[in-house]
Design an enzyme around this catalytic site. Sequence first.
Site, PDB file in Angstrom:
ATOM      1  N   LYS A 132     -16.462  46.012  15.077  1.00  0.00           N
ATOM      2  CA  LYS A 132     -16.693  46.230  16.610  1.00  0.00           C
ATOM      3  C   LYS A 132     -15.336  45.587  16.623  1.00  0.00           C
ATOM      4  O   LYS A 132     -14.753  45.024  16.428  1.00  0.00           O
ATOM      5  CB  LYS A 132     -17.725  44.752  16.387  1.00  0.00           C
ATOM      6  CG  LYS A 132     -17.593  43.953  16.380  1.00  0.00           C
ATOM      7  CD  LYS A 132     -19.184  43.293  16.420  1.00  0.00           C
ATOM      8  CE  LYS A 132     -19.279  41.569  15.510  1.00  0.00           C
ATOM      9  NZ  LYS A 132     -20.444  41.390  14.701  1.00  0.00           N
ATOM     10  N   TYR A 148       8.894  22.416  24.658  1.00  0.00           N
ATOM     11  CA  TYR A 148       7.576  21.559  25.378  1.00  0.00           C
ATOM     12  C   TYR A 148       8.044  20.856  25.389  1.00  0.00           C
ATOM     13  O   TYR A 148       7.309  20.290  24.273  1.00  0.00           O
ATOM     14  CB  TYR A 148       6.992  23.155  26.176  1.00  0.00           C
ATOM     15  CG  TYR A 148       7.320  23.714  27.090  1.00  0.00           C
ATOM     16  CD1 TYR A 148       8.263  23.909  28.035  1.00  0.00           C
ATOM     17  CD2 TYR A 148       6.897  25.169  26.533  1.00  0.00           C
ATOM     18  CE1 TYR A 148       8.287  24.732  28.514  1.00  0.00           C
ATOM     19  CE2 TYR A 148       7.368  26.241  26.940  1.00  0.00           C
ATOM     20  CZ  TYR A 148       7.956  26.864  28.212  1.00  0.00           C
ATOM     21  OH  TYR A 148       8.447  27.060  28.524  1.00  0.00           O
TER      22      TYR A 148
END
Length: 378
Positions: free
Chosen positions: A47, A272
Amino acid sequence: MTTALTTPRLTLSRLHAPTLHTLPHAIAANVERMRSATDAPIMAVVKADGYGLGAVTVALAAIDAGAQWLGVTDAGDAGDLRDAGIEVPILAWLNPAGVDVMQVVADRVDIAVGSVDELRQLIADASSLAGARVRVHLHMDTGMSRGGVPVEDWAELLRVARSGRGRIEVVGVMGHLPCADAADPSANAPAVLRMRQARDAVLRAGFGPLIVHLAATSGALTDPATHFDMVRVGAGLVGIDPSETESLQGAARLTASVVHSSIVPTGTPVGYGGSYVTERASRLSVIGVGYADGIPRELAPGAAVAIDGIRCPIVGRVSMDQIVVDTGELVVPRGTTAVVFGPEGGAVPSVQEWARWAGTIPHTIVTGIGSRVERAIA
Ligand SMILES: *Cc1c(COP(=O)(O)O)cnc(C)c1O
């Protein structure tokens, strides 16, 4: 202390896009480990595109090593597996939008049904099949309350199933262990009991022979009482043991290129917000992989990548497309390959280490690798 650093040599070697390498030999070794833990046939669960590593690639490696079934969530995923020439039985167990019964019969997909309503719908849809029957596994709730028919609805489920004879064929009964990450057989005992009760109820209702299946990776490795007629192994294929009792082989390696290197003085903010400030003159390298590629943005100290056999800590915030690492004494030319994670150990971080740094489980690291990351088979 400020060290005198020389400008790193910047060569224009070829840059490589971030690449997720799937290692089929590791998948095969993990299937062999599973086979030594159980006599039951193995369903390879592929899956979520084979836990991010490529459903067809993982399926082929697992089948080569002896897996006899495949498992997917959505029945539509089976088409790609059939297109790749895979012939083994396939089970699909989560079809929120219903199934296309024509396609399911054409692709030879078994459907697990987790509610009375779903079964009624399937039987109604199957009336359009000229004589062909949909193969059904009855998915019983074995203690998870996440899909599966609760015990109080079993009688109704079996009544509906009997009414659908001719359109459906009940071939299996499945459950799922709620304590998949516990290497503790006593935690599984209630589910094992429930599974036996489910099997007996289905047999008493006149169905059979049945394939009964309950265990996933953890149960397959740690608790033979859960094995019944088949075990469904997903995480274990790609080297993740939720019970943490085994060291399986990692089947994924993520690499990315150094796109820029520099030397900065003490006291330089990085990334940042300047959340990291260098404490010494530092060699920094920018690597072209970021949170859009699946690098977790929230990371504990220690998170690192490997460059030339040296562990280089990530400094400053993870950006969308890039991270910055401190390469210590290492002079790193542009284009150098950094290994974000891989199975080799030593300087190379494992998927398990990344999960710890991110406060998550290894599954989310491998399934979270972004779609723009190139895929390769090693
Ligand atoms: C994902 C899944 C599995 C495989 O579980 P792993 O722990 O990854 O081996 C088995 N059965 C069901 C129903 C699943 O959803």
